[in-house]
Design a protein around this motif. Sequence first.
Motif, PDB file in Angstrom:
ATOM      1  N   THR A 170      -1.455 -23.873 113.337  1.00 34.04           N
ATOM      2  CA  THR A 170      -1.379 -22.551 112.719  1.00 34.04           C
ATOM      3  C   THR A 170      -0.423 -21.669 113.512  1.00 34.04           C
ATOM      4  O   THR A 170       0.092 -22.066 114.559  1.00 34.04           O
ATOM      5  CB  THR A 170      -2.765 -21.881 112.672  1.00 34.04           C
ATOM      6  N   ALA A 171      -0.211 -20.451 113.016  1.00 40.26           N
ATOM      7  CA  ALA A 171       0.664 -19.504 113.715  1.00 40.26           C
ATOM      8  C   ALA A 171       0.041 -19.031 115.028  1.00 40.26           C
ATOM      9  O   ALA A 171       0.748 -18.526 115.915  1.00 40.26           O
ATOM     10  CB  ALA A 171       0.954 -18.309 112.814  1.00 40.26           C
ATOM     11  N   LYS A 172      -1.262 -19.204 115.172  1.00 40.41           N
ATOM     12  CA  LYS A 172      -1.954 -18.719 116.368  1.00 40.41           C
ATOM     13  C   LYS A 172      -2.170 -19.806 117.413  1.00 40.41           C
ATOM     14  O   LYS A 172      -2.188 -19.528 118.610  1.00 40.41           O
ATOM     15  CB  LYS A 172      -3.319 -18.129 115.984  1.00 40.41           C
ATOM     16  N   ASN A 173      -2.358 -21.046 116.960  1.00 40.90           N
ATOM     17  CA  ASN A 173      -2.727 -22.093 117.899  1.00 40.90           C
ATOM     18  C   ASN A 173      -2.620 -23.483 117.259  1.00 40.90           C
ATOM     19  O   ASN A 173      -2.173 -23.617 116.117  1.00 40.90           O
ATOM     20  CB  ASN A 173      -4.160 -21.865 118.395  1.00 40.90           C
ATOM     21  N   VAL A 174      -3.055 -24.477 118.014  1.00 40.21           N
ATOM     22  CA  VAL A 174      -3.189 -25.838 117.495  1.00 40.21           C
ATOM     23  C   VAL A 174      -4.664 -26.207 117.596  1.00 40.21           C
ATOM     24  O   VAL A 174      -5.228 -26.264 118.702  1.00 40.21           O
ATOM     25  CB  VAL A 174      -2.331 -26.842 118.295  1.00 40.21           C
ATOM     26  N   GLU A 175      -5.282 -26.405 116.443  1.00 38.34           N
ATOM     27  CA  GLU A 175      -6.710 -26.725 116.400  1.00 38.34           C
ATOM     28  C   GLU A 175      -6.886 -28.216 116.131  1.00 38.34           C
ATOM     29  O   GLU A 175      -6.174 -28.795 115.326  1.00 38.34           O
ATOM     30  CB  GLU A 175      -7.406 -25.929 115.294  1.00 38.34           C
ATOM     31  N   MET A 176      -7.874 -28.792 116.783  1.00 36.76           N
ATOM     32  CA  MET A 176      -8.142 -30.223 116.600  1.00 36.76           C
ATOM     33  C   MET A 176      -9.635 -30.493 116.508  1.00 36.76           C
ATOM     34  O   MET A 176     -10.450 -29.790 117.113  1.00 36.76           O
ATOM     35  CB  MET A 176      -7.563 -31.025 117.772  1.00 36.76           C
ATOM     36  N   VAL A 177      -9.962 -31.505 115.739  1.00 38.73           N
ATOM     37  CA  VAL A 177     -11.302 -32.066 115.737  1.00 38.73           C
ATOM     38  C   VAL A 177     -11.131 -33.522 116.142  1.00 38.73           C
ATOM     39  O   VAL A 177     -10.563 -34.326 115.399  1.00 38.73           O
ATOM     40  CB  VAL A 177     -11.972 -31.956 114.355  1.00 38.73           C
ATOM     41  N   LEU A 178     -11.577 -33.835 117.335  1.00 37.40           N
ATOM     42  CA  LEU A 178     -11.383 -35.164 117.905  1.00 37.40           C
ATOM     43  C   LEU A 178     -12.665 -35.975 117.769  1.00 37.40           C
ATOM     44  O   LEU A 178     -13.708 -35.615 118.324  1.00 37.40           O
ATOM     45  CB  LEU A 178     -10.988 -35.043 119.378  1.00 37.40           C
ATOM     46  N   ARG A 179     -12.589 -37.034 117.017  1.00 40.24           N
ATOM     47  CA  ARG A 179     -13.777 -37.872 116.777  1.00 40.24           C
ATOM     48  C   ARG A 179     -14.107 -38.691 118.024  1.00 40.24           C
ATOM     49  O   ARG A 179     -13.281 -39.470 118.505  1.00 40.24           O
ATOM     50  CB  ARG A 179     -13.489 -38.798 115.588  1.00 40.24           C
ATOM     51  N   LYS A 180     -15.292 -38.520 118.536  1.00 38.32           N
ATOM     52  CA  LYS A 180     -15.723 -39.336 119.676  1.00 38.32           C
ATOM     53  C   LYS A 180     -15.865 -40.798 119.224  1.00 38.32           C
ATOM     54  O   LYS A 180     -16.384 -41.070 118.145  1.00 38.32           O
ATOM     55  CB  LYS A 180     -17.076 -38.844 120.198  1.00 38.32           C
ATOM     56  N   LYS A 181     -15.389 -41.696 120.057  1.00 41.88           N
ATOM     57  CA  LYS A 181     -15.412 -43.112 119.664  1.00 41.88           C
ATOM     58  C   LYS A 181     -16.825 -43.687 119.707  1.00 41.88           C
ATOM     59  O   LYS A 181     -17.224 -44.447 118.826  1.00 41.88           O
ATOM     60  CB  LYS A 181     -14.492 -43.916 120.579  1.00 41.88           C
ATOM     61  N   GLU A 182     -17.578 -43.321 120.725  1.00 44.48           N
ATOM     62  CA  GLU A 182     -18.934 -43.858 120.878  1.00 44.48           C
ATOM     63  C   GLU A 182     -19.952 -42.911 120.251  1.00 44.48           C
ATOM     64  O   GLU A 182     -20.012 -41.725 120.568  1.00 44.48           O
ATOM     65  CB  GLU A 182     -19.263 -44.042 122.359  1.00 44.48           C
ATOM     66  N   LEU A 183     -20.737 -43.474 119.334  1.00 47.78           N
ATOM     67  CA  LEU A 183     -21.827 -42.698 118.727  1.00 47.78           C
ATOM     68  C   LEU A 183     -22.939 -42.547 119.758  1.00 47.78           C
ATOM     69  O   LEU A 183     -23.511 -43.533 120.229  1.00 47.78           O
ATOM     70  CB  LEU A 183     -22.356 -43.410 117.476  1.00 47.78           C
ATOM     71  N   LYS A 184     -23.232 -41.315 120.081  1.00 50.69           N
ATOM     72  CA  LYS A 184     -24.223 -41.065 121.123  1.00 50.69           C
ATOM     73  C   LYS A 184     -24.910 -39.738 120.863  1.00 50.69           C
ATOM     74  O   LYS A 184     -24.260 -38.762 120.474  1.00 50.69           O
ATOM     75  CB  LYS A 184     -23.523 -41.040 122.490  1.00 50.69           C
ATOM     76  N   GLU A 185     -26.207 -39.700 121.078  1.00 50.15           N
ATOM     77  CA  GLU A 185     -26.966 -38.482 120.824  1.00 50.15           C
ATOM     78  C   GLU A 185     -26.660 -37.403 121.852  1.00 50.15           C
ATOM     79  O   GLU A 185     -26.660 -36.212 121.554  1.00 50.15           O
ATOM     80  CB  GLU A 185     -28.468 -38.790 120.829  1.00 50.15           C
ATOM     81  N   GLU A 186     -26.367 -37.845 123.072  1.00 44.14           N
ATOM     82  CA  GLU A 186     -26.134 -36.888 124.159  1.00 44.14           C
ATOM     83  C   GLU A 186     -24.713 -36.321 124.110  1.00 44.14           C
ATOM     84  O   GLU A 186     -23.770 -37.000 123.709  1.00 44.14           O
ATOM     85  CB  GLU A 186     -26.351 -37.569 125.525  1.00 44.14           C
ATOM     86  N   PHE A 187     -24.590 -35.082 124.544  1.00 44.16           N
ATOM     87  CA  PHE A 187     -23.281 -34.451 124.701  1.00 44.16           C
ATOM     88  C   PHE A 187     -22.504 -35.124 125.838  1.00 44.16           C
ATOM     89  O   PHE A 187     -23.091 -35.681 126.768  1.00 44.16           O
ATOM     90  CB  PHE A 187     -23.452 -32.969 125.068  1.00 44.16           C
ATOM     91  N   TRP A 188     -21.181 -35.025 125.765  1.00 42.43           N
ATOM     92  CA  TRP A 188     -20.397 -35.330 126.951  1.00 42.43           C
ATOM     93  C   TRP A 188     -20.755 -34.281 128.009  1.00 42.43           C
ATOM     94  O   TRP A 188     -20.897 -33.083 127.698  1.00 42.43           O
ATOM     95  CB  TRP A 188     -18.906 -35.211 126.663  1.00 42.43           C
TER      96      TRP A 188
END
Length: 210
Positions: free
Chosen positions: A81-99
């Motif tokens: 966008t004109a303001k920034n670069v936004e991303m949604v990065l899919r985590k490879k490992e399915l895991k209930e816990e947060f990084w």
Amino acid sequence: MSSAATPEVLWAQRSSKTEAAKNFIYLTISVPDVQPANLKLQLKPQGLTFSGHSDSLKRDYHVELEFYAEIDEKESKINHTAKNVEMVLRKKELKEEFWPRLLKDAKKVHFLKTDFDKWVDEDEQNEAPEDDLGGMGGMGGMPGMGDMSSMMGGGGDFGGIDFSKLGGGADAGDEEGEEEDDDDDDEMPELEDEEKEGEASSSKPKIEEL
């Protein structure tokens, strides 16, 4: 790129052990007014490299990130966008816990900040507003979700109009039917009048004969 400045990087995350679409990292590189020709973004399973020139700030920016764990770059989404670069990065490992953190190195860096607009606690993410997950739509991943919901709403309105029209048509048909019945009733007396006229005309010759 030694003269380049390091941009501010915001991040938040979601996790899921069963649904890949809910297991991702929100990442925003805050550099405004970067023309596509002046932007280089290389996304890899282990990290990313960003370089860009801001026209309004008249400055070059560069950053390299090595992630805590791998991502699936093919399933990740990028929105410039004109303001920034936004991303949604899919985590490879399915895991209930947060990084536990975004980067592999536990050392704190000054340019990396929590995106509090998108952040939720791990035990509260299932109760997060739909907009948090719907934000992926803005990344090009699911651009139809917001549009479809509005279309569905619009479809409901159209459906209402159609139904009312259909209802109006039925009423109009009934009225026409009633008018036809009235016409039939009006015709009956005319037939009776014609018969009387016929009788009168048949009686006239008798009078003349006499």
